[in-house]
Structure formats: C-alpha cells, structure tokens
Design an enzyme around this catalytic site. Structure first.
Site, short mmCIF file in Angstrom:
data_model
loop_
_atom_site.label_atom_id
_atom_site.label_comp_id
_atom_site.label_asym_id
_atom_site.label_seq_id
_atom_site.Cartn_x
_atom_site.Cartn_y
_atom_site.Cartn_z
N CYS A 1 -1.95 -0.77 -0.14
CA CYS A 1 -1.99 -0.34 -1.62
C CYS A 1 -1.67 1.36 -1.65
CB CYS A 1 -3.11 -0.49 -2.30
SG CYS A 1 -3.76 -0.34 -4.27
N HIS B 1 -3.76 -6.48 -1.54
CA HIS B 1 -5.04 -6.72 -1.08
C HIS B 1 -5.91 -7.76 -0.57
CE1 HIS B 1 -6.01 -2.34 -2.45
NE2 HIS B 1 -6.67 -2.97 -3.12
#
Length: 486
Positions: free
Chosen positions: A329, A427
């Site tokens: 991310c 994630h």
C-alpha cells in the site's frame, strides 16, 4: 433488543478480546448477537461487505459471530494522520479531516451516526455486544462523550468494567474509575471482570471480597493470562515473537511514525520459519533476507522519516547484495518515483520523491478505494485474497509487470525487471497460505511450511469462548443480555 457494553479502566485492558469472547460464547448457545463499537481510533482497519471501512477488531468480532463485517458495527472510525489530527470516517466513508478541537464540536453529528447504526442493528439482532474505547474516566473527554458512558446513557444499557491485573494496581483502577463516574453512570456498572491473572486465585480472593464490599458490585469473574493468542491488535504494534524452531528467513519492517494496518505482518510473526523484526527509531538496521515497507497514513512524511533514519542507504545496500524488497500500500507508493498530494490529504499539499525503484508515480485523490479482492500472484500463480484501502492512484510502465492478477480483471502492483522488488496495494495477502508460501520462497526460503492463519484465529476465538464458559458468571451474563438462564 438488549445492549450490553464492555468498558475498560485503561486502553488495552482487554475490551476487544472480551467482546470477541462473549460474541462467540453467545453464538455457540444459538443467540443471534452482533458486535458494535460506537467510536474507534485506530490505524488498523478492515473493508466491510458493504464496501466501507471499520476497525479490524470489529471485523474479528464479526467472525466470532459468524457474520460478515458491516459498517454499522463501527459507525465512527478515526484514523490519525498527525499528532493532533485525524481522518473522520462515518458509516465506512471518509468525510473529513480535522483536529481534536474541531472534532469535539463535531461529536453531536457523530453521535447521530452512532445511534442510527445502533438502531439498525437492533432491528435485526436481539443482542448487541458493545465495546467502549479507552477509559470512561478521562475527565477531559467526558463532555459530549460518544464512545463510553455517553453512549451507554443514550441507549440506557448496562456496563461491565474490565481491568488488566497483569499491569498492577487493578483495584485502584477499578475503584478509581468507578468513583470518577457520575451517580447514574456508576449505577450502570453491573460488575467487574479482572483480566490476565497469573497464579493462585486463592491469593486474590481477599482482594475480590474487599472490592465487592467496597463497591457493592459483583466480580463477574477472573480471566487467566493466555499465551499465544493469534488475534489482531487493534492499534498498538504487536512485536511479540512466537517460539521458532529455527530462524530461517530474516524479515525486517521499519516502524513508521504513521504505520497503518501493521496486522499485515501477524502471519509472518507467527510463522515458524520467519524471524520478523520491527525496527524503530534509533535502532540499528540489521541484515535481512527481505525488507517490507508497510502501509502508511502519511506517506510523504514517512518517506522523509525513512530518509532521515538512513533507510534509503540501507535499502540500496540490501538490494546490492541480493536482498528482496517489498512494499504494501503506502510502501508500494514509496517504491515509485514520485508521490503527489495536490489536495493536502495527508498534510501540506505538495510532492515528494520516492525511492525510484519502480518506474511509476502516485497521486493521492479524495476518493478512497475500498475493496475486498481475490486473485492470483504472478509469482507461482498462487491464490491470494486481501483488501484495498488507499487514496492513491498509481500509474507508470512498472505496472505492466503486475504483482497480482485480480479476479475482477484488474491488475495490482508491480515487480522490478530483476525480480528483487515487488509492491502491492493488497493488505492481508500473507493470510492466504499459498500466497504467503510463494512470497517466502521468492524471498529465499526453501522448504516452506504452510500456515493457515485463519484457522489459528478461529481456534483462538474458540479458546476465548471456553474461558468465558469456565471463568465468568454465565447466568449473570445471560441476565444482562436479556436472556433466560440455561
């Protein structure tokens, strides 16, 4: 519909864990129960079935109820992006960023969202199990409170107060908290739970007798200290290591000032062949097989922190000697050439140079991408599932060599031509056994053991429910939930 609330004398007293345990305990008895947290402040979040964002603790509690996470389970989520400010997420969507003073004036609006979600849940579930936040006795936060007694008063629900004896001072915590509450709030507290006790309960009994006599309220039970729980930390970074038979693969993660979703690393922390090290400010950067740049709530400022801490030089040396580098991310964004924040979403508007290891750049935009996704790693074609929570839009030629092929037809992330650098927006990808094994092999680990993190978490939820059954006053708990005794 009955609401029961768990409040704590301190942060990390065990509220999240107890609510998880109570949810599974009731679910095993056939009770239709749902978790709820009015307001959560955390950088660890989960994507819900309705496409929003809530605290990860509520997602685990939903699992304890065999439910899909929903935004009504955590209607107000605050994600700090500076020492004084936070992104405000209402019903799963980011609505604004404000400092603490401004948010104090916003609480009336936030409370409306809280009560709306509570009402909706009450239409479908006969029992709502509520988790408070921090302590109800924070004098400076009591005005317009929506997270603890302010909520309990608004919905007229009973409260259990939990304290952690492992820290010491448990009787002072319980009695002091109770005495700082108003008379009506004190009346709401129906009992105490002491958490994380080690030793002979007979030695504690005189204190329990004194507490009940002093307050006129029962001790609902004493929960023992439990080792090796595989539940995700709500906010604080969990740096505990499980026992390793052999440290085979060394993985290093920098502790960023605004690190987010560090629960990504829990499966690695628990893996028997991985030595996971979190390196904080001032700590020497050790040799590693794999360095992972984690998610960040303030990518540009965390990039600056990494450079000032010598990570740019360490990463260059690491790659020169054949090490592998991964970004998740915000960490993916750092691997590129530029990170642009024209709207000032994460601080002052402007641009920052990335590490320049992948030919791509990122622009932060107001609309967040929130998705649960499935797909396959381009490494070994391994199945992967995870979730996206990001405001960045990344473009550039590096994306032509994707890290993940998603089932919805999109591609995610990038890899370097030499195969040393990999980045992804996903994630939770280490929770997929096949993907975790493939990534560990990519990082240099041979004969990888497969670890099912979901199964470990499910086992521990059952362990917690067993502890409730054994150590707490079941008939009183059922009475407080509006249920008949078994």
């Amino acid at each position: 519909m009955t609401t029961l609330m768990v409040q704590g004398t301190t942060s990390d007293a065990g509220k999240s864990t107890l609510v998880t345990a109570l949810c599974r305990w009731l679910t095993r008895q056939g009770v239709k129960v749902v978790p709820f947290k009015p307001q959560n402040m955390a950088l660890n979040s989960a994507v819900t079935a309705d496409g929003g964002e809530i605290g990860r603790a509520q997602a685990v509690q939903a699992q304890a109820c065999f439910l899909q996470p929903h935004t009504d389970m955590n209607p107000v989520l605050l994600k700090p992006n500076s020492d004084t400010g936070a992104q405000v997420i209402i019903h799963g969507r980011a609505v604004t960023t404000m400092n603490a003073v401004a948010y104090h004036g916003y609480k009336e609006i936030a409370m409306q969202a809280v009560l709306e979600s509570h009402r909706r849940l009450g239409e479908s579930y006969p029992v709502i199990m509520v988790e408070g936040a921090g302590s109800p006795a924070e004098i400076n936060l009591r005005a317009n409170d929506i997270a603890n007694m302010g909520f309990a008063e608004a919905v007229d629900c009973p409260v259990l107060l939990i304290a952690d004896i492992n820290r010491g001072g448990v009787f002072a915590h319980l009695v002091g908290t109770l005495e700082l509450l108003s008379p009506s709030e004190q009346a709401r507290v129906k009992g105490f739970i002491i958490n994380r006790f080690r030793g002979d309960i007979a030695l504690l009994q005189p204190g329990l007798d004194w507490l009940e006599a002093r307050t006129g309220k029962p001790v609902v039970g004493v929960l023992p200290y439990v080792m090796d729980l595989h539940l995700e930390a709500e906010d604080g970074l969990d740096q505990r290591q499980t026992d390793k038979v052999e440290h085979v693969l060394n993985v290093v993660v920098p502790v960023l000032p605004r690190i987010s979703n560090h629960t990504d690393f829990d499966p690695l922390r628990l893996h028997p062949q991985v030595n996971l090290q979190f390196i904080g400010p001032g700590q020497a950067i050790p040799p590693a097989d794999l360095i992972i740049l984690p998610g960040s709530k303030s990518v540009r400022s965390d990039l600056n922190y990494l450079r000032n801490s010598g990570w740019d030089t360490a990463i260059e040396r690491h790659l020169r000697y054949g090490g592998k580098l991964m970004g998740i991310c915000g960490g993916l964004q750092m691997l590129g050439e530029q990170v642009h924040d024209p709207l000032g979403l994460e601080g002052a508007a402007g641009s920052s140079a990335g590490f320049g290891l992948l030919a791509m750049s990122t622009v932060l935009e107001a609309e967040k991408q929130l998705r649960n996704v499935r797909g396959r790693l381009t490494l070994e074609d391994a199945e992967v599932s995870g979730y996206e929570i990001h405001a960045g839009v990344t473009t550039g030629p590096a994306l032509e060599q994707a890290a993940v092929q998603l089932d919805d037809g999109r591609c995610d992330g990038a890899q370097s031509v030499d195969g040393q650098v990999l980045g992804t927006y996903l994630h939770g990808l280490f929770e997929s056994p096949a993907a975790c094994s493939a990534l560990l092999r990519w990082a240099g680990l041979a004969n990888v053991q497969s670890v099912d993190y979901h199964a470990l978490r499910e086992r521990d939820i059952e362990r917690l429910a067993d502890l409730v059954e054994k150590h707490l006053d079941g008939p009183l708990l059922r009475e407080l939930c509006g249920l008949e005794a078994n």
